[in-house]
Scaffold this motif. Sequence first.
Motif, mmCIF file in Angstrom:
data_model
loop_
_atom_site.group_PDB
_atom_site.id
_atom_site.type_symbol
_atom_site.label_atom_id
_atom_site.label_comp_id
_atom_site.label_asym_id
_atom_site.label_seq_id
_atom_site.Cartn_x
_atom_site.Cartn_y
_atom_site.Cartn_z
ATOM 1 N N GLN A 1 0.724 -1.180 0.075
ATOM 2 C CA GLN A 1 -0.054 -0.010 0.131
ATOM 3 C C GLN A 1 0.961 1.257 0.075
ATOM 4 O O GLN A 1 2.026 1.379 0.589
ATOM 5 C CB GLN A 1 -0.995 0.015 1.175
ATOM 6 C CG GLN A 1 -1.904 -1.086 1.270
ATOM 7 C CD GLN A 1 -2.863 -0.810 2.582
ATOM 8 O OE1 GLN A 1 -3.560 0.190 2.398
ATOM 9 N NE2 GLN A 1 -2.667 -1.650 3.554
ATOM 10 N N ILE A 2 0.280 2.312 -0.685
ATOM 11 C CA ILE A 2 1.055 3.751 -0.566
ATOM 12 C C ILE A 2 0.062 4.396 0.428
ATOM 13 O O ILE A 2 -1.164 4.238 0.116
ATOM 14 C CB ILE A 2 1.223 4.128 -1.864
ATOM 15 C CG1 ILE A 2 1.921 5.776 -1.772
ATOM 16 C CG2 ILE A 2 0.098 4.391 -2.791
ATOM 17 C CD1 ILE A 2 2.388 6.135 -3.121
ATOM 18 N N LEU A 3 0.671 5.329 1.177
ATOM 19 C CA LEU A 3 -0.306 5.910 2.268
ATOM 20 C C LEU A 3 0.140 7.632 2.153
ATOM 21 O O LEU A 3 1.370 7.803 2.003
ATOM 22 C CB LEU A 3 -0.063 5.379 3.698
ATOM 23 C CG LEU A 3 -0.704 4.054 3.662
ATOM 24 C CD1 LEU A 3 -0.468 3.338 5.107
ATOM 25 C CD2 LEU A 3 -2.033 3.557 3.395
ATOM 26 N N PRO A 4 -0.427 8.261 2.642
ATOM 27 C CA PRO A 4 -0.271 9.553 2.677
ATOM 28 C C PRO A 4 0.755 9.658 3.934
ATOM 29 O O PRO A 4 0.504 9.159 4.959
ATOM 30 C CB PRO A 4 -1.352 10.707 3.008
ATOM 31 C CG PRO A 4 -2.499 9.493 3.582
ATOM 32 C CD PRO A 4 -2.119 8.151 2.775
ATOM 33 N N THR A 5 1.801 10.621 3.982
ATOM 34 C CA THR A 5 2.680 10.801 5.297
ATOM 35 C C THR A 5 1.754 11.376 6.317
ATOM 36 O O THR A 5 0.567 11.868 6.220
ATOM 37 C CB THR A 5 3.697 11.967 4.908
ATOM 38 O OG1 THR A 5 4.310 12.103 5.766
ATOM 39 C CG2 THR A 5 3.083 13.028 4.215
ATOM 40 N N ARG A 6 2.198 11.154 7.352
ATOM 41 C CA ARG A 6 1.605 11.749 8.801
ATOM 42 C C ARG A 6 2.031 13.065 8.929
ATOM 43 O O ARG A 6 1.365 13.880 9.956
ATOM 44 C CB ARG A 6 1.654 10.638 9.787
ATOM 45 C CG ARG A 6 1.012 9.458 9.852
ATOM 46 C CD ARG A 6 1.547 8.453 10.879
ATOM 47 N NE ARG A 6 2.592 7.778 9.980
ATOM 48 C CZ ARG A 6 3.339 6.732 10.577
ATOM 49 N NH1 ARG A 6 2.736 6.241 11.827
ATOM 50 N NH2 ARG A 6 4.316 5.878 10.187
ATOM 51 N N GLU A 7 2.711 13.885 8.282
ATOM 52 C CA GLU A 7 3.063 14.973 8.245
ATOM 53 C C GLU A 7 1.825 15.982 7.852
ATOM 54 O O GLU A 7 1.512 15.800 6.696
ATOM 55 C CB GLU A 7 4.345 15.391 7.570
ATOM 56 C CG GLU A 7 5.570 14.970 8.245
ATOM 57 C CD GLU A 7 6.686 15.144 7.137
ATOM 58 O OE1 GLU A 7 6.563 16.330 6.619
ATOM 59 O OE2 GLU A 7 7.434 14.285 6.976
ATOM 60 N N PRO A 8 1.110 16.815 8.949
ATOM 61 C CA PRO A 8 -0.074 17.500 8.387
ATOM 62 C C PRO A 8 0.265 18.544 7.462
ATOM 63 O O PRO A 8 -0.686 18.383 6.517
ATOM 64 C CB PRO A 8 -0.221 18.380 9.720
ATOM 65 C CG PRO A 8 0.305 17.378 10.837
ATOM 66 C CD PRO A 8 1.680 16.999 10.341
ATOM 67 N N GLU A 9 1.127 18.857 7.134
ATOM 68 C CA GLU A 9 1.213 20.154 6.215
ATOM 69 C C GLU A 9 1.319 19.335 4.678
ATOM 70 O O GLU A 9 1.544 19.912 3.494
ATOM 71 C CB GLU A 9 2.402 21.054 6.360
ATOM 72 C CG GLU A 9 4.019 20.311 6.310
ATOM 73 C CD GLU A 9 4.443 19.536 7.491
ATOM 74 O OE1 GLU A 9 5.517 19.322 7.570
ATOM 75 O OE2 GLU A 9 3.637 19.310 8.297
ATOM 76 N N LYS A 10 1.567 18.057 4.654
ATOM 77 C CA LYS A 10 1.775 17.472 3.441
ATOM 78 C C LYS A 10 0.737 16.204 3.224
ATOM 79 O O LYS A 10 0.492 16.042 2.038
ATOM 80 C CB LYS A 10 3.167 16.650 3.410
ATOM 81 C CG LYS A 10 4.287 17.474 3.413
ATOM 82 C CD LYS A 10 5.678 16.976 3.382
ATOM 83 C CE LYS A 10 6.964 17.939 3.299
ATOM 84 N NZ LYS A 10 8.365 17.238 3.157
ATOM 85 N N ALA A 11 0.083 15.938 4.270
ATOM 86 C CA ALA A 11 -0.914 14.803 3.974
ATOM 87 C C ALA A 11 -2.111 15.023 3.083
ATOM 88 O O ALA A 11 -2.453 14.151 2.405
ATOM 89 C CB ALA A 11 -1.527 14.609 5.542
#
Length: 220
Positions: free
Chosen positions: A132-142
């Motif tokens: 799976q590819i997931l969004p980063t958990r960094e809020p400014e990039k998610a």
Amino acid sequence: MKYIRKTTEPEVLANFKAQANEDWQPNYELLRGEDKKQFHQHLITEQGHICCYCGERIVRTDSHIEHFQPQTEYPHLELDYFNLLASCQQKIQPKEPRHCGMGKGDWFDDRLLVSPLIADCGEFFEYTVDGQILPTREPEKAERATETIERLSLNIRKLQATRASAIEGIYGEELELILSEDEIDKLIHYYSQTDNEGYYQPYCQTILYMLNQEKMDRFK
């Protein structure tokens, strides 16, 4: 997604555009034949023979020239070298899912689409051992990562399976990596570079993420 470092505009495209005169203006639809084949191959070679979005191995006969900012909305960029990439899929087979450039189509939002032309594009995404590819958990990039994954269909079953296979090639069927820190560093170096013929390994960015996580979890 792996960062693509654009080089100098290739001669074949520069020469095509240089033919412009009062009676004839070049456009993308007129880029045909051997000129188009050469330019297409240049893009593939520049990218280390992987798709600009998903990172799978591509060849000219099964990929297409991708306009990052679509021609329909940005016609002034249709021959802009820095707007042209090589993406997987060319002729879509019946029931074949569209993804990457074919999935994106004419959609573009500079605020939400992660570009492979920015140096930190790989930091927008995380991966799991099952592909799976997931969004980063960094809020400014998610938010950007989430939208990009959805719009480019990067998490479809087909891509999950091929990423999982690439991960298994490193970890083995047990999905357990028993290597020293030095051995992991050597693998990181290997997957960060092209080989002697200019090829990146397919899904190298996925593997690099997994290796760096393994290193952080075990040795930091």
